[in-house]
Structures are given as C-alpha cells and as structure tokens.
Scaffold this active site. Structure first.
Site, PDB file in Angstrom:
ATOM      1  N   ASP A 279       0.782  -1.055   0.093  1.00  9.89           N
ATOM      2  CA  ASP A 279      -0.266  -0.286   0.035  1.00  9.89           C
ATOM      3  C   ASP A 279       0.868   1.181  -0.119  1.00  9.89           C
ATOM      4  O   ASP A 279       1.674   1.584   0.965  1.00  9.89           O
ATOM      5  CB  ASP A 279      -1.097   0.022   1.292  1.00  9.89           C
ATOM      6  CG  ASP A 279      -2.032   1.027   0.949  1.00  9.89           C
ATOM      7  OD1 ASP A 279      -1.678   2.175   0.764  1.00  9.89           O
ATOM      8  OD2 ASP A 279      -3.149   0.955   1.548  1.00  9.89           O
TER       9      ASP A 279
ATOM     10  N   GLU B 239     -21.778  -6.005 -13.303  1.00 10.94           N
ATOM     11  CA  GLU B 239     -22.449  -6.825 -12.005  1.00 10.94           C
ATOM     12  C   GLU B 239     -24.028  -6.398 -12.388  1.00 10.94           C
ATOM     13  O   GLU B 239     -24.329  -5.451 -12.574  1.00 10.94           O
ATOM     14  CB  GLU B 239     -22.075  -6.302 -10.878  1.00 10.94           C
ATOM     15  CG  GLU B 239     -20.493  -6.710 -10.490  1.00 10.94           C
ATOM     16  CD  GLU B 239     -20.229  -6.178  -9.058  1.00 10.94           C
ATOM     17  OE1 GLU B 239     -21.102  -5.596  -8.342  1.00 10.94           O
ATOM     18  OE2 GLU B 239     -19.253  -6.405  -8.657  1.00 10.94           O
TER      19      GLU B 239
ATOM     20  N   ALA C  36     -20.524  -7.300   2.152  1.00 17.14           N
ATOM     21  CA  ALA C  36     -21.249  -6.314   3.299  1.00 17.14           C
ATOM     22  C   ALA C  36     -22.527  -6.981   3.803  1.00 17.14           C
ATOM     23  O   ALA C  36     -23.130  -6.203   4.365  1.00 17.14           O
ATOM     24  CB  ALA C  36     -21.247  -5.041   2.789  1.00 17.14           C
TER      25      ALA C  36
ATOM     26  N   HIS D 163     -21.484  -9.949  -4.874  1.00 15.37           N
ATOM     27  CA  HIS D 163     -21.224  -8.828  -4.272  1.00 15.37           C
ATOM     28  C   HIS D 163     -21.945  -8.812  -2.964  1.00 15.37           C
ATOM     29  O   HIS D 163     -22.643  -7.950  -2.780  1.00 15.37           O
ATOM     30  CB  HIS D 163     -21.377  -7.501  -5.157  1.00 15.37           C
ATOM     31  CG  HIS D 163     -20.817  -6.360  -4.778  1.00 15.37           C
ATOM     32  ND1 HIS D 163     -20.528  -5.406  -5.576  1.00 15.37           N
ATOM     33  CD2 HIS D 163     -20.274  -5.890  -3.882  1.00 15.37           C
ATOM     34  CE1 HIS D 163     -19.779  -4.503  -5.003  1.00 15.37           C
ATOM     35  NE2 HIS D 163     -19.844  -4.635  -3.840  1.00 15.37           N
TER      36      HIS D 163
HETATM   37  N1  LIG Z   1     -17.379  -6.731  -1.489  1.00 15.08           N
HETATM   38  C1  LIG Z   1     -18.155  -5.935  -0.904  1.00 15.08           C
HETATM   39  O1  LIG Z   1     -19.236  -5.906  -0.809  1.00 15.08           O
HETATM   40  C2  LIG Z   1     -17.452  -4.545  -0.366  1.00 15.08           C
HETATM   41  C3  LIG Z   1     -17.986  -3.942   0.748  1.00 15.08           C
HETATM   42  C4  LIG Z   1     -17.171  -2.790   1.290  1.00 15.08           C
HETATM   43  C5  LIG Z   1     -15.927  -2.392   0.527  1.00 15.08           C
HETATM   44  N2  LIG Z   1     -15.590  -3.036  -0.679  1.00 15.08           N
HETATM   45  C6  LIG Z   1     -14.486  -2.493  -1.360  1.00 15.08           C
HETATM   46  O2  LIG Z   1     -13.185  -2.845  -0.643  1.00 15.08           O
HETATM   47  C7  LIG Z   1     -12.151  -2.155  -0.974  1.00 15.08           C
HETATM   48  C8  LIG Z   1     -11.609  -1.613   0.376  1.00 15.08           C
HETATM   49  O3  LIG Z   1     -12.320  -0.754   1.260  1.00 15.08           O
HETATM   50  P1  LIG Z   1     -11.755  -0.411   2.538  1.00 15.08           P
HETATM   51  O4  LIG Z   1     -13.021   0.055   3.566  1.00 15.08           O
HETATM   52  O5  LIG Z   1     -10.485  -1.154   3.205  1.00 15.08           O
HETATM   53  O6  LIG Z   1     -11.103   1.272   2.079  1.00 15.08           O
HETATM   54  P2  LIG Z   1      -9.969   2.035   2.705  1.00 15.08           P
HETATM   55  O7  LIG Z   1     -10.031   3.383   2.101  1.00 15.08           O
HETATM   56  O8  LIG Z   1      -9.999   2.000   4.060  1.00 15.08           O
HETATM   57  O9  LIG Z   1      -8.815   1.170   2.005  1.00 15.08           O
HETATM   58  C9  LIG Z   1      -8.228   1.176   0.874  1.00 15.08           C
HETATM   59  C10 LIG Z   1      -6.808   1.073   0.905  1.00 15.08           C
HETATM   60  O10 LIG Z   1      -6.377   1.071  -0.445  1.00 15.08           O
HETATM   61  C11 LIG Z   1      -4.970   1.867  -0.442  1.00 15.08           C
HETATM   62  N3  LIG Z   1      -4.704   1.874  -1.935  1.00 15.08           N
HETATM   63  C12 LIG Z   1      -5.200   3.024  -2.751  1.00 15.08           C
HETATM   64  N4  LIG Z   1      -4.718   3.047  -3.815  1.00 15.08           N
HETATM   65  C13 LIG Z   1      -3.638   1.598  -3.801  1.00 15.08           C
HETATM   66  C14 LIG Z   1      -2.957   1.312  -4.899  1.00 15.08           C
HETATM   67  N5  LIG Z   1      -2.829   1.543  -5.924  1.00 15.08           N
HETATM   68  N6  LIG Z   1      -2.024   0.343  -4.495  1.00 15.08           N
HETATM   69  C15 LIG Z   1      -2.151  -0.296  -3.133  1.00 15.08           C
HETATM   70  N7  LIG Z   1      -2.979   0.421  -2.409  1.00 15.08           N
HETATM   71  C16 LIG Z   1      -3.896   1.361  -2.460  1.00 15.08           C
HETATM   72  C17 LIG Z   1      -5.246   3.184   0.318  1.00 15.08           C
HETATM   73  O11 LIG Z   1      -4.128   3.546   0.560  1.00 15.08           O
HETATM   74  C18 LIG Z   1      -6.099   2.444   1.699  1.00 15.08           C
HETATM   75  O12 LIG Z   1      -5.241   2.310   2.685  1.00 15.08           O
HETATM   76  C19 LIG Z   1     -12.924  -0.900  -1.676  1.00 15.08           C
HETATM   77  O13 LIG Z   1     -12.733  -1.127  -3.141  1.00 15.08           O
HETATM   78  C20 LIG Z   1     -14.484  -1.078  -1.151  1.00 15.08           C
HETATM   79  O14 LIG Z   1     -15.239  -0.335  -2.092  1.00 15.08           O
HETATM   80  C21 LIG Z   1     -16.302  -4.003  -1.051  1.00 15.08           C
END
Ligand SMILES: NC(=O)c1ccc[n+]([C@@H]2O[C@H](COP(=O)([O-])OP(=O)(O)OC[C@H]3O[C@@H](n4cnc5c(N)ncnc54)[C@H](O)[C@@H]3O)[C@@H](O)[C@H]2O)c1
Length: 303
Positions: A169, A255, A276, A273
């Site tokens: 990250d 999706e 959550a 999906h």
């Molecule tokens: N499957 C689901 O139902 C579901 C539910 C909630 C969230 N999500 C997805 O999960 C993902 C993460 O969510 P989160 O709450 O941890 O978000 P968050 O913002 O807390 O964490 C994301 C992390 O990714 C890092 N990041 C950004 N660009 C990057 C890159 N190019 N390379 C490496 N790291 C990078 C950021 O620095 C951050 O630390 C998001 O895409 C969110 O949409 C999916």
C-alpha cells in the site's frame, strides 16, 4: 430538510431520521430514468450501491446539499464533481469492514480445501475421499493489496490463523506488525493474494498478465474489493494455464456479469457482491447513515 431514500435502508433508521425532524420519502426502487425528475425537489439523498449519482444528475439538482452513501466505495458517485458543486458527500467507511474481511478469510479456507468441489461431489452422491487432499492455510504467506480498513481486518484474522502476512500500500507507512513490501515483492512471495483497494484509475487492471507472470505458481487470489481491478481475461488465462490454482470473486467488472465464463471454471468460486451483506454490517450501515445525516442537518441549522 427533505431527504430521498433511493436504496434499501432499514425502517428503524429511517424512523430515527424522521424523529430528528427531517422529511423523508422512501423510493428505494427508483430508476435512473425517474431520478432527474424526482430528485430536484430534495436537499439530500441516501444511496447504497444500486443508485449511481453521475454528473448529469447532479447538474439538474441545484438544491442538493448532501449525498449519503451507505457503504464504503464512492466509485458509484461522481464525488469530486459533487463536492466541487458544494455538495457534501458522506459514506460509512467502517460499517462493513469486518464482514468483508470474514468473507475473504472464508474464501481462503474454501479454496484451500476445495469446499465447493467437495460439496458438489457429495451432492452427486459420490464419496471421492482420495480426490480432495487440500492444504492448510496456516504457515502460508498472505499478500494484502490495499492496507486500509478491510485490509487491516483481514490481516488481523489471518495472523490469528497462523498465516504470514505482507502488504502493499503506497499510501500507508505504519502496518502494525505486518511487513510492508513493494508490489513486485508481494506478487513474488504470496501463496494467497487478497485485494482490498478502491477502484481508481491507478488500480483498474492493476493485476493483468504481466503481474500473473510474476506470481508464484499455484497462487490463489481473492477479490472482495471491486470488479475490474483484476483484468478478467488475464485471470481466465492464468486459471486455465494452472498458473493460478484458484480464485474467489465477490465482485465483477460488470454486475451482474453478461459473460459468465470465469464462473464456469472449476477452480473459481464466486458470490454476487455480498461482502457487506450481513445482518451486523447492514445494521451498522443504517445506524451510521442516520447519525451522519442528522449531524449534517444540525450543522446546516447552526451554519
Ligand atoms: N465486496 C463488498 O461488498 C465490499 C464492501 C465494502 C467495501 N468493498 C471495497 O473494498 C475496498 C477496500 O475498502 P476499505 O474500506 O478497506 O477502504 P480503505 O479506503 O479503508 O482502504 C483502501 C486502501 O487501499 C489503498 N490504496 C489506494 N490505492 C492503492 C494502490 N494503487 N495500491 C495499493 N493500495 C492502494 C489506500 O491507501 C487504502 O489504505 C474498496 O474497493 C471498497 O469499495 C467491497
């Protein structure tokens, strides 16, 4: 303030918003075609992932003051544009982290023991005991891409299960006991790779054929972040060549997908999906949406 609830939100939290003095209309099945005619009469809107808020919609709603997104990702909203128009965009970043992390961990077990194949074999009344030698996840290296809220929750659980954990990250400096590595190191060292980055220009297609080539043979991949971060054609190739032993996908570039070829592979498991989609996460999302909306309304009164 007049609020339009555009996606499913639990009644209890809608009542909390009403009790705080806001006028709330629920149109949780409203279509993209109806929104430009209905939304201009409102000061705020509540959306989940179904309703997309794009620039043309924002342009016809000059009175809109707040968009509350129940959930994490803001890729369904043109949030920078909305903010440039003075609209507050609020999400619920922590509410679903534990649920998504649990799904990612569950998927690791399912891949390690081929639980999906074992189950279909049993349902076909077969006793294929010799076919299903799996492996332990304990002692294996998990590479986490994106060490934010969900990445951290996943790491915590993986460490408790005896896995070794590394993370990539570029935007964080402290990893609380997890080793921060470069992207290349993560690709080369991981037995499991779990993606937890937002969908941005930088992360779209960040895993493609070049990256697969740099991974260990028989690596397993879990994507519970966003579709399109892994290039799906390249993943198909890597799964059919055996480079990738298995993939678990909760998210897809489209999706629902129109092309289901990945899901048809024997070494792919998937879900629609649902990261959550737990009772606990939904309750936390609803509570946070209500609290943040009420707080916003109060700040407008005192401004
Ligand atoms: N499957 C689901 O139902 C579901 C539910 C909630 C969230 N999500 C997805 O999960 C993902 C993460 O969510 P989160 O709450 O941890 O978000 P968050 O913002 O807390 O964490 C994301 C992390 O990714 C890092 N990041 C950004 N660009 C990057 C890159 N190019 N390379 C490496 N790291 C990078 C950021 O620095 C951050 O630390 C998001 O895409 C969110 O949409 C999916």
């Amino acid at each position: 303030m007049k609020i339009l609830i555009c996606d499913k939100t639990e009644k209890e939290y809608i009542e909390q918003i009403r009790a705080a003095g806001l006028t709330v209309d629920v149109r949780d099945d409203i279509t993209a075609e109806e929104l430009p005619n209905v939304l201009p009469a409102y000061d705020g809107m509540v959306v989940r992932s179904r309703t997309k808020v794009r620039q043309p919609l924002i342009d016809v709603c000059p009175n809109l003051k707040v968009i509350v997104r129940g959930g994490v990702g803001l890729d369904t909203i043109d949030h920078e544009y909305a903010r440039s128009k003075g609209i507050e965009v609020i999400n619920t970043p922590l509410a679903s982290s534990a649920s998504v992390a649990e799904l990612a961990i569950g998927y690791m077990f399912a891949l390690a023991r081929s639980l999906y194949k074992v189950t279909s074999s049993m349902k076909a009344e077969r006793w294929d005991k010799k076919l299903f030698e799996g492996d332990e996840i304990s002692g294996k290296m998990l590479g986490i891409i994106g060490y934010g809220n969900i990445g951290k929750e996943t790491a915590k659980r993986a460490l408790a299960l005896g896995m070794k954990v590394i993370a990539y990250d570029p935007y964080v400096s402290s990893l609380n006991g997890v080793k921060l590595v470069t992207f290349d190191e993560l690709l080369a060292q991981s037995d499991y790779i779990s993606l937890h980055v937002p969908k941005t220009k930088e992360t779209a297609n960040m895993i493609g054929s070049e990256q697969f080539a740099r991974m260990k043979n028989s690596v397993r991949i879990i994507n519970c972040s966003r579709g399109g971060i892994i290039n799906e054609d390249a993943l198909y190739e890597a799964l059919t060549s055996g480079k990738v032993a298995g993939a678990a996908l909760d998210v897809f570039s489209e999706e629902p997908p129109t092309n289901w070829k990945l899901l048809k592979l024997d070494n792919v498991i998937g879900s629609p999906h649902i990261g959550a989609s737990t009772k606990e996460a939904q309750a936390r999302v609803g509570a946070e949406v209500a609290a943040k909306l009420i707080e916003f309304a109060k700040s407008m009164q005192t401004a």
